[in-house]
Motif scaffolding. Structure first.
Motif, short mmCIF file in Angstrom:
data_model
loop_
_atom_site.label_atom_id
_atom_site.label_comp_id
_atom_site.label_asym_id
_atom_site.label_seq_id
_atom_site.Cartn_x
_atom_site.Cartn_y
_atom_site.Cartn_z
N LYS A 1 2.59 -6.35 11.93
CA LYS A 1 1.85 -6.00 10.72
C LYS A 1 2.44 -4.82 9.97
O LYS A 1 1.91 -4.44 8.91
CB LYS A 1 0.38 -5.69 11.09
CG LYS A 1 -0.32 -6.84 11.78
CD LYS A 1 -1.75 -6.46 12.17
CE LYS A 1 -2.44 -7.60 12.92
NZ LYS A 1 -3.84 -7.26 13.30
N GLU A 2 3.50 -4.22 10.50
CA GLU A 2 4.12 -3.09 9.81
C GLU A 2 5.60 -3.03 10.17
O GLU A 2 6.05 -3.67 11.13
CB GLU A 2 3.44 -1.78 10.18
CG GLU A 2 3.49 -1.48 11.67
CD GLU A 2 2.73 -0.21 12.02
OE1 GLU A 2 3.07 0.39 13.05
OE2 GLU A 2 1.80 0.17 11.28
N THR A 3 6.35 -2.29 9.38
CA THR A 3 7.79 -2.16 9.62
C THR A 3 8.29 -0.87 8.99
O THR A 3 7.52 -0.11 8.38
CB THR A 3 8.54 -3.37 9.02
OG1 THR A 3 9.88 -3.37 9.48
CG2 THR A 3 8.53 -3.32 7.50
N GLU A 4 9.57 -0.61 9.12
CA GLU A 4 10.23 0.50 8.43
C GLU A 4 11.19 -0.08 7.41
O GLU A 4 11.91 -1.03 7.69
CB GLU A 4 10.98 1.39 9.42
CG GLU A 4 10.06 2.16 10.35
CD GLU A 4 10.83 3.12 11.25
OE1 GLU A 4 12.07 3.23 11.06
OE2 GLU A 4 10.21 3.76 12.10
N GLU A 5 11.18 0.50 6.23
CA GLU A 5 12.04 0.03 5.16
C GLU A 5 13.10 1.08 4.84
O GLU A 5 13.18 2.13 5.49
CB GLU A 5 11.21 -0.30 3.92
CG GLU A 5 10.86 -1.78 3.78
CD GLU A 5 12.07 -2.68 3.55
OE1 GLU A 5 13.17 -2.15 3.33
OE2 GLU A 5 11.90 -3.91 3.60
N LYS A 6 13.87 0.80 3.83
CA LYS A 6 14.88 1.74 3.38
C LYS A 6 14.22 3.02 2.89
O LYS A 6 13.10 3.00 2.39
CB LYS A 6 15.71 1.10 2.27
CG LYS A 6 16.47 -0.14 2.71
CD LYS A 6 17.19 -0.79 1.54
CE LYS A 6 17.90 -2.07 1.98
NZ LYS A 6 18.58 -2.76 0.85
N PRO A 7 14.89 4.16 3.05
CA PRO A 7 14.31 5.44 2.63
C PRO A 7 13.84 5.40 1.17
O PRO A 7 14.56 4.94 0.28
CB PRO A 7 15.46 6.43 2.82
CG PRO A 7 16.31 5.82 3.87
CD PRO A 7 16.23 4.34 3.65
N GLY A 8 12.62 5.85 0.95
CA GLY A 8 12.07 5.90 -0.39
C GLY A 8 11.37 4.64 -0.85
O GLY A 8 10.77 4.62 -1.93
N TRP A 9 11.41 3.59 -0.05
CA TRP A 9 10.80 2.33 -0.47
C TRP A 9 9.29 2.30 -0.21
O TRP A 9 8.58 1.53 -0.84
CB TRP A 9 11.47 1.15 0.24
CG TRP A 9 12.77 0.75 -0.38
CD1 TRP A 9 13.66 1.57 -0.99
CD2 TRP A 9 13.31 -0.56 -0.46
NE1 TRP A 9 14.75 0.86 -1.44
CE2 TRP A 9 14.56 -0.46 -1.12
CE3 TRP A 9 12.90 -1.80 -0.01
CZ2 TRP A 9 15.38 -1.57 -1.37
CZ3 TRP A 9 13.71 -2.91 -0.26
CH2 TRP A 9 14.94 -2.78 -0.93
N CYS A 10 8.81 3.10 0.70
CA CYS A 10 7.38 3.09 1.04
C CYS A 10 6.79 4.47 0.84
O CYS A 10 7.21 5.44 1.47
CB CYS A 10 7.18 2.65 2.49
SG CYS A 10 7.69 0.95 2.81
N THR A 11 5.81 4.56 -0.02
CA THR A 11 5.12 5.83 -0.24
C THR A 11 4.11 6.13 0.84
O THR A 11 3.68 7.27 1.00
CB THR A 11 4.39 5.80 -1.60
OG1 THR A 11 3.45 4.71 -1.60
CG2 THR A 11 5.38 5.60 -2.73
N ASP A 12 3.73 5.10 1.60
CA ASP A 12 2.73 5.24 2.66
C ASP A 12 3.01 4.17 3.70
O ASP A 12 3.29 3.02 3.34
CB ASP A 12 1.32 5.05 2.08
CG ASP A 12 0.22 5.34 3.08
OD1 ASP A 12 0.16 4.62 4.10
OD2 ASP A 12 -0.59 6.25 2.84
N PRO A 13 2.97 4.49 5.01
CA PRO A 13 3.29 3.49 6.04
C PRO A 13 2.31 2.33 6.08
O PRO A 13 2.59 1.29 6.68
CB PRO A 13 3.25 4.30 7.33
CG PRO A 13 2.40 5.49 7.03
CD PRO A 13 2.67 5.82 5.60
N HIS A 14 1.14 2.46 5.43
CA HIS A 14 0.14 1.39 5.41
C HIS A 14 0.16 0.60 4.11
O HIS A 14 -0.69 -0.26 3.89
CB HIS A 14 -1.26 1.96 5.63
CG HIS A 14 -1.50 2.37 7.05
ND1 HIS A 14 -2.58 3.16 7.43
CD2 HIS A 14 -0.82 2.10 8.19
CE1 HIS A 14 -2.54 3.35 8.73
NE2 HIS A 14 -1.48 2.72 9.21
N LEU A 15 1.15 0.87 3.25
CA LEU A 15 1.24 0.18 1.96
C LEU A 15 2.51 -0.65 1.89
O LEU A 15 3.47 -0.40 2.62
CB LEU A 15 1.21 1.20 0.82
CG LEU A 15 -0.09 1.98 0.62
CD1 LEU A 15 0.03 2.93 -0.55
CD2 LEU A 15 -1.28 1.05 0.42
N PRO A 16 2.53 -1.66 0.98
CA PRO A 16 3.74 -2.48 0.81
C PRO A 16 4.93 -1.60 0.38
O PRO A 16 4.74 -0.62 -0.32
CB PRO A 16 3.36 -3.45 -0.31
CG PRO A 16 1.87 -3.49 -0.28
CD PRO A 16 1.44 -2.11 0.12
#
Length: 402
Positions: A269-284
């Motif tokens: 239900k969650e992952t790590e993306e490229k730096p700066g792509w996610c403003t919040d770990p619980h958001l797209p």
């Protein structure tokens, strides 16, 4: 009023006659006054509770301020048989008003209202109750062209008889699928050069698909060799997913890390993306995110998502970032099913349905509109949320962007 008997003696005959004349004149005057103003104050009447059901008389009086005594008594007589009912009735004999009736069905008694439907095929003979040997629990839709017939044939065979199959034909060649055995049981909708979200908005209204627990809204270019629909449903239920998709084969040039299949889990239900792509770990796109190519919705989630789909924005770009608004908490109810995975074959078939203009290939115009629609959708949603928060007098949260 003067007492006609004082100190045990009767009044004089002329005083008695005056009282009788006054009483008669008063009665005649009251009669004509009543005829001239035949309005009855319902809220001031005290009817025994055993004779009349629980009705808001003040509401009726306000709504029908010109109601005559005769009309009220007729209506009251008709209501006596509904003792204990919580329904509110219009006092017009031709209309029954029930709060639970759908808009436009107020004139129907609630027991006859059928507000929901389905895609189950019915016979032209026999008893209606015997039409369905098995009532499908789920709906799967594919938006297809004839060039992907072989691929769709393989995909449909992954879905059991518990699934209703609905094909949206964007190339107008629906009749060319009739040689497939399952095609005779499928529903075919053919409209030239339209997208799956155009079809979804017009043919998958929540009241039409309300009998299905889950609704699959899929593209045509999906490889399903490692997919089993019944097992997929089991995992979705087990992990409480309201919006989901199968994991994608990781070697096919993925855009998002979230949709990449993981080999060591049933669901993520969650992952790590490229730096700066996610403003919040619980958001797209790090959580609460699936793509729109092979999305699966629960009945309740779809009721919200259908309203989120814009009537004029047909490609759906940006919709996947906004799906989280339809479930809560989104980072727990949106996820990717790793144990049942698919391959995105990236066939640009719909792109080829575009129009060549100004020396550009058909797919270029289609892709340009996709990007424009994403910007339009993002602006609409942000503006709608800001307008709402302004209307209620509070500052909008920072997470309203799509």
């Amino acid at each position: 009023m003067v007492n006609p008997i004082r100190s045990g003696n009767m009044r004089k005959p002329n005083e008695i006659m005056r009282i009788l004349v006054t009483t008669f004149v008063g009665g005649v005057f009251g009669f004509f006054l009543g005829v001239s103003f035949p309005t009855l104050s319902l809220s001031q009447l005290n009817f025994p509770s055993s004779l009349i059901p629980s009705i808001d008389l003040t509401y009726i009086e306000d709504k029908y301020s010109g109601l005559s005594t005769e009309a009220f008594l007729n209506a009251w007589s008709s209501l006596k048989g509904n003792r204990g009912s919580s329904l509110q009735f219009s006092l017009n004999e031709t209309k029954i008003w029930v709060p639970t009736n759908p808009r436009g069905a107020e004139r129907l008694p609630p027991g006859i209202v059928e507000s929901e439907s389905d895609f189950n095929l019915r016979r032209l003979w026999g008893m209606p109750s015997e039409d369905l040997a098995i009532k499908p629990k789920y709906l799967v839709t594919f938006t297809v062209g004839i060039d992907q017939k072989k691929n769709i044939d393989a995909a449909v065979k992954k879905f059991s008889e518990n699934f209703t199959i609905l094909l949206f034909h964007y190339d107008g060649r629906a009749s060319e699928w009739e040689d497939l055995e399952w095609s005779k049981r499928a529903i075919h909708v053919s409209v030239y050069k339209q997208t799956k979200w155009w079809y979804a908005k017009r043919f998958l209204h929540p009241d039409i698909v309300a009998s299905y627990d889950y609704i699959f809204v899929w593209d045509e270019d999906l490889g399903v060799e490692h997919f089993n629909a019944e097992e997929y449903i089991k995992l979705v239920r087990k992990h409480g997913l309201e919006i989901s998709q199968p994991g994608l084969e990781p070697n096919q040039g993925l855009t998002w890390q979230m949709t990449k299949r993981r080999g060591n889990s049933e669901v993520h239900k969650e992952t790590e993306e490229k730096p700066g792509w996610c403003t919040d770990p619980h958001l797209p796109p790090c959580a609460a995110f699936v793509e729109i190519m092979a999305t699966v919705f629960s009945r309740d989630a779809w009721r919200c998502v259908w309203h989120l789909i814009q009537n004029d924005l047909v490609h759906g770009w940006g919709l996947d970032f906004a799906l989280r608004k339809c479930v809560h908490p989104a980072h727990e109810k949106i996820g990717v099913v790793d144990a049942q995975w698919i391959v995105h074959q990236s066939v640009p078939s719909l792109g080829n349905q575009g129009k060549a203009e100004n020396g550009r290939a058909p797919w270029e115009g289609v892709r340009e509109r996709c990007r424009k629609e994403w910007e339009i959708f993002r602006s609409r949603l942000a503006d709608a949320e800001k307008a709402y928060y302004k209307g209620v007098g509070i500052d909008p949260p920072n997470s309203t962007e799509v």
